[in-house]
Design an enzyme around this catalytic site. Structure first.
Site, PDB file in Angstrom:
ATOM      1  N   ALA A 139      -4.050   2.131   1.748  1.00  0.00           N
ATOM      2  CA  ALA A 139      -3.724   2.352   3.173  1.00  0.00           C
ATOM      3  C   ALA A 139      -2.281   1.929   3.395  1.00  0.00           C
ATOM      4  CB  ALA A 139      -4.654   1.517   4.038  1.00  0.00           C
ATOM      5  N   MET A 140      -1.405   2.887   3.618  1.00  0.00           N
ATOM      6  CA  MET A 140       0.031   2.577   3.738  1.00  0.00           C
ATOM      7  C   MET A 140       0.524   2.779   5.150  1.00  0.00           C
ATOM      8  SD  MET A 140       2.149   3.927   0.493  1.00  0.00           S
ATOM      9  CE  MET A 140       3.710   3.126   0.776  1.00  0.00           C
ATOM     10  N   SER A 141       1.030   1.721   5.748  1.00  0.00           N
ATOM     11  CA  SER A 141       1.527   1.828   7.121  1.00  0.00           C
ATOM     12  C   SER A 141       3.022   2.116   7.147  1.00  0.00           C
ATOM     13  CB  SER A 141       1.266   0.517   7.857  1.00  0.00           C
ATOM     14  OG  SER A 141       1.999  -0.506   7.214  1.00  0.00           O
ATOM     15  N   GLY A 142       3.680   1.914   6.023  1.00  0.00           N
ATOM     16  CA  GLY A 142       5.145   2.039   6.005  1.00  0.00           C
ATOM     17  C   GLY A 142       5.811   0.676   6.072  1.00  0.00           C
ATOM     18  N   GLY A 143       5.003  -0.383   6.143  1.00  0.00           N
ATOM     19  CA  GLY A 143       5.542  -1.749   6.174  1.00  0.00           C
ATOM     20  C   GLY A 143       5.579  -2.348   4.778  1.00  0.00           C
ATOM     21  N   ASP A 145       4.018  -5.005   3.522  1.00  0.00           N
ATOM     22  CA  ASP A 145       2.762  -5.460   2.915  1.00  0.00           C
ATOM     23  C   ASP A 145       2.049  -4.340   2.172  1.00  0.00           C
ATOM     24  OD1 ASP A 145       3.113  -8.038   3.839  1.00  0.00           O
ATOM     25  OD2 ASP A 145       2.141  -7.626   5.753  1.00  0.00           O
ATOM     26  N   SER A 146       1.872  -3.216   2.860  1.00  0.00           N
ATOM     27  CA  SER A 146       1.128  -2.143   2.192  1.00  0.00           C
ATOM     28  C   SER A 146       1.959  -1.495   1.092  1.00  0.00           C
ATOM     29  CB  SER A 146       0.615  -1.113   3.196  1.00  0.00           C
ATOM     30  OG  SER A 146       1.594  -0.764   4.117  1.00  0.00           O
ATOM     31  N   CYS A 232     -10.654  -1.757  16.145  1.00  0.00           N
ATOM     32  CA  CYS A 232     -10.001  -0.719  15.348  1.00  0.00           C
ATOM     33  C   CYS A 232     -10.342  -0.891  13.864  1.00  0.00           C
ATOM     34  CB  CYS A 232      -8.494  -0.789  15.560  1.00  0.00           C
ATOM     35  SG  CYS A 232      -7.601   0.481  14.676  1.00  0.00           S
ATOM     36  N   GLY A 256      -3.072  -3.932   3.022  1.00  0.00           N
ATOM     37  CA  GLY A 256      -2.140  -5.060   2.975  1.00  0.00           C
ATOM     38  C   GLY A 256      -2.565  -6.208   3.873  1.00  0.00           C
ATOM     39  N   CYS A 328      -0.234  -1.886  18.205  1.00  0.00           N
ATOM     40  CA  CYS A 328       0.566  -0.729  17.790  1.00  0.00           C
ATOM     41  C   CYS A 328       0.821   0.211  18.961  1.00  0.00           C
ATOM     42  CB  CYS A 328      -0.099  -0.010  16.622  1.00  0.00           C
ATOM     43  SG  CYS A 328      -1.725   0.675  16.962  1.00  0.00           S
TER      44      CYS A 328
HETATM   45  N1  LIG Z   1      -1.245   3.571  10.343  1.00  0.00           N
HETATM   46  C1  LIG Z   1      -1.771   3.044   9.238  1.00  0.00           C
HETATM   47  N2  LIG Z   1      -2.181   3.843   8.234  1.00  0.00           N
HETATM   48  C2  LIG Z   1      -2.733   3.349   7.104  1.00  0.00           C
HETATM   49  N3  LIG Z   1      -2.921   2.043   6.906  1.00  0.00           N
HETATM   50  C3  LIG Z   1      -2.531   1.201   7.856  1.00  0.00           C
HETATM   51  C4  LIG Z   1      -1.936   1.641   9.074  1.00  0.00           C
HETATM   52  N4  LIG Z   1      -1.655   0.551   9.838  1.00  0.00           N
HETATM   53  C5  LIG Z   1      -2.060  -0.519   9.116  1.00  0.00           C
HETATM   54  N5  LIG Z   1      -2.586  -0.137   7.932  1.00  0.00           N
HETATM   55  C6  LIG Z   1      -3.154  -0.993   6.862  1.00  0.00           C
HETATM   56  O1  LIG Z   1      -3.601  -2.215   7.416  1.00  0.00           O
HETATM   57  C7  LIG Z   1      -2.842  -3.307   6.858  1.00  0.00           C
HETATM   58  C8  LIG Z   1      -2.616  -4.384   7.888  1.00  0.00           C
HETATM   59  O2  LIG Z   1      -2.052  -3.807   9.024  1.00  0.00           O
HETATM   60  P1  LIG Z   1      -1.170  -4.610  10.047  1.00  0.00           P
HETATM   61  O3  LIG Z   1      -1.127  -3.797  11.262  1.00  0.00           O
HETATM   62  O4  LIG Z   1      -1.638  -5.995  10.084  1.00  0.00           O
HETATM   63  O5  LIG Z   1       0.246  -4.446   9.393  1.00  0.00           O
HETATM   64  P2  LIG Z   1       1.252  -5.420   8.726  1.00  0.00           P
HETATM   65  O6  LIG Z   1       0.725  -6.776   8.473  1.00  0.00           O
HETATM   66  O7  LIG Z   1       2.517  -5.266   9.463  1.00  0.00           O
HETATM   67  O8  LIG Z   1       1.313  -4.700   7.295  1.00  0.00           O
HETATM   68  P3  LIG Z   1       2.424  -3.738   6.780  1.00  0.00           P
HETATM   69  O9  LIG Z   1       3.569  -4.645   6.385  1.00  0.00           O
HETATM   70  O10 LIG Z   1       1.803  -3.039   5.592  1.00  0.00           O
HETATM   71  O11 LIG Z   1       2.752  -2.824   7.928  1.00  0.00           O
HETATM   72  C9  LIG Z   1      -1.561  -2.657   6.354  1.00  0.00           C
HETATM   73  O12 LIG Z   1      -0.947  -3.434   5.357  1.00  0.00           O
HETATM   74  C10 LIG Z   1      -2.081  -1.343   5.835  1.00  0.00           C
HETATM   75  O13 LIG Z   1      -2.690  -1.472   4.572  1.00  0.00           O
END
Ligand SMILES: Nc1ncnc2c1ncn2[C@@H]1O[C@H](COP(=O)(O)OP(=O)(O)OP(=O)(O)O)[C@@H](O)[C@H]1O
Length: 502
Positions: A139-143, A145-146, A232, A256, A328
């Site tokens: 699951a990749m958010s673009g951040g 962690d993922s 969510c 992540g 978000c």
């Molecule tokens: N839009 C998305 N699509 C796919 N996976 C998501 C999405 N948003 C979050 N995730 C997954 O849920 C995890 C935790 O989300 P969170 O919103 O806490 O982001 P985060 O801690 O800022 O992580 P990241 O640095 O990866 O954005 C993310 O690392 C990712 O694996």
């Protein structure tokens, strides 16, 4: 740009106006911003390759030529290969567009990705990895962690495919800053491609609105303090991604999140992450054990600085990207504007009263206040005042001293316990709060009307109705419940039994 190729696609317009049967549709662009494109993508009988592609567009020549080139390119292509295509590949099909026209390639790549994601979700199937290794969906958010999860999955697992969810679109929002907007999806796709991974986009905008945003608005209307991330994670995005993983032949889903999973004889349970500050078990508490069994949290044993170090070592462009801060769907806006725009909840001024009903001051709208809040009351008093409760029906905010706020009893509703409730010895009442020594008391009989309450060892400065109580034994999560309004339960001093519903 290859002029001849460009002219060829502009005049032949391969696939224009075609509407293949059973096609999945991907739309990108809006009339407001100029071009709108609509790609219809049908799979072949195997479900593993693209069958036919058609498209329609109200767009400039560069976009028309890009659409034609893409339609020609992907027909008959393996879905995993299509999932590796991005704007640069579209651009390359025309021998390279000028910088000012690159947006055409981006728009077409977006529409293709949406059509592909929907097609795969509806009836697609990916070819299994050639070497028989297991597949993981990341699951990749673009951040950052993922991205590190993708990095580790690529190194440690056999085969990893990335997915990004598109959850929210609100033109009044600053989409760039939301982790789940179209721009964010585009960014995540480019990152996955750069890391050599196939990437799929899953459009969950309808599910997100119905399952997360609407309840969030309803809770606010009722004067509660909802936590939409729990809903969510627990009921929308992780379930949808696990279903998607089935389609892709992926046994596991890696995210992540900072959490760990403890696999015991009675099934898996969530366990707090090593990095206590980043720990996200609270946000994941609503996951069912069945879902948990398939989840992987590769960052659970790492600290955030270690994660950033890994990203920097691998020269990931997100190594120093800031962490996401707020909900978000609130990126680029604020809560009260959001409530007004999406639910017509306007700021309605009313009275701030003490617990005896004496008027202390005025508030600007009860939705802006939450139990335990001290700041923003604007009432001069000898002792600092806190919000004791809100009374939506009377549009009142009741304020009082810290001593009045302090409580050792927190009523619960809708409890879910994965183990015997008598084992609960701590509770976490807010995301960033420390777990507090506590036990569970209430009706011993499981069932939908069961009344449970958390009995805290030490008083706490209020617990906000609508937030979640994470029920723990040590650092392991054995259940969760929603915090109710005080007075809503008549607890029995008995140990709770194990139950899957409360
Ligand atoms: N839009 C998305 N699509 C796919 N996976 C998501 C999405 N948003 C979050 N995730 C997954 O849920 C995890 C935790 O989300 P969170 O919103 O806490 O982001 P985060 O801690 O800022 O992580 P990241 O640095 O990866 O954005 C993310 O690392 C990712 O694996």
């Amino acid at each position: 740009m290859d002029r001849e190729l460009f002219e060829h696609h502009l005049t032949s317009a391969h696939g224009r106006g075609r509407a293949p049967q059973g096609a999945a549709i991907g739309v990108a662009g809006t009339r407001l911003c100029g071009d709108v494109v609509r790609i219809a993508l049908a799979l072949d009988d195997s479900g593993r390759r693209v069958g036919a592609v058609g498209w329609e567009a109200e767009a400039c020549g560069a976009t028309i030529a890009s659409l034609s080139a893409v339609a020609e390119l992907v027909e008959g292509m393996d879905l995993l290969e299509v999932a590796r295509l991005g704007a640069r590949d579209v651009d390359a099909q025309l021998g390279g567009l000028s910088a000012g026209k690159f947006h055409a390639a981006e728009l077409v790549a977006d529409a293709l990705a949406r059509a592909l994601g929907t097609a795969v979700r509806e009836r697609g199937a990916l070819a299994p990895p050639a070497d028989g290794s297991p597949r993981t969906l990341v699951a990749m958010s673009g951040g950052v962690d993922s991205a590190v999860v993708a990095l580790l999955a690529g190194r440690e697992q056999g085969d990893a495919v990335a997915v990004t969810l598109e959850l929210w679109a609100d033109e009044a929002n600053d989409g760039e800053r939301s982790c789940c907007s179209a721009q964010a999806v585009r960014y995540a796709r480019a990152l996955a491609h750069r890391m050599g991974m196939a990437h799929l986009t899953l459009d969950l905008r309808d599910e997100f609105r119905a399952g997360v945003v609407t309840p969030f608005l309803e809770d606010h209307r009722a004067g509660l303090t909802p936590n939409p991330c729990i809903r969510c994670n627990g009921h929308v995005r992780l379930d949808a991604m696990l279903e998607f993983a089935d389609r892709l032949g992926a046994a596991t889903l890696a995210t992540g999140h900072y959490a760990r999973v403890e696999h015991g004889a009675d099934g898996p349970l969530l366990r707090a992450a090593v990095d206590a500050w980043k720990d996200q078990t609270y946000m994941l508490a609503a996951l069912t054990p069945d879902s948990l069994a398939r989840m992987r949290f590769p960052l659970g044993e790492l600290t955030k600085p270690q994660v950033r170090e890994l990203a920097a070592e691998a020269q990931l462009p997100v190594a120093s990207k800031p962490d996401s801060q707020d909900l978000c769907f609130l990126a680029g806006t604020n809560r009260s504007d959001f409530l007004a725009r999406h639910a017509g909840i306007e700021q309605q001024p009313g009275e701030i009263v003490d617990s005896g009903g004496r008027v202390l001051g005025r508030h600007s709208g009860h939705h802006g206040y939450t139990v335990g809040q001290r700041r923003g009351l604007g009432v001069a008093a000898e002792e600092p005042l806190y919000v004791l409760r809100t009374e939506p029906a009377r549009n009142r905010v009741v304020a009082g001293t810290r001593a009045e706020l302090a409580t050792t009893a927190v009523p619960l509703r809708g409890a879910r316990l994965h183990r015997d409730g008598a084992r609960v010895d701590r509770v976490k009442l807010r995301y960033r709060a420390k777990p507090l020594p506590a036990r569970l008391v209430g009706d011993p009989a499981p069932g939908p009307h069961r009344r449970l309450e958390v009995a805290l060892e030490q008083p706490v400065d209020g617990a906000a109705p609508g937030q979640m109580a994470c029920l723990m034994e040590g650092d392991v999560v054995i259940g969760w419940a929603t915090i109710g309004r005080p007075g809503a339960v008549a607890p029995q001093p008995a140990a709770a039994q194990s139950s899957s519903s409360g």
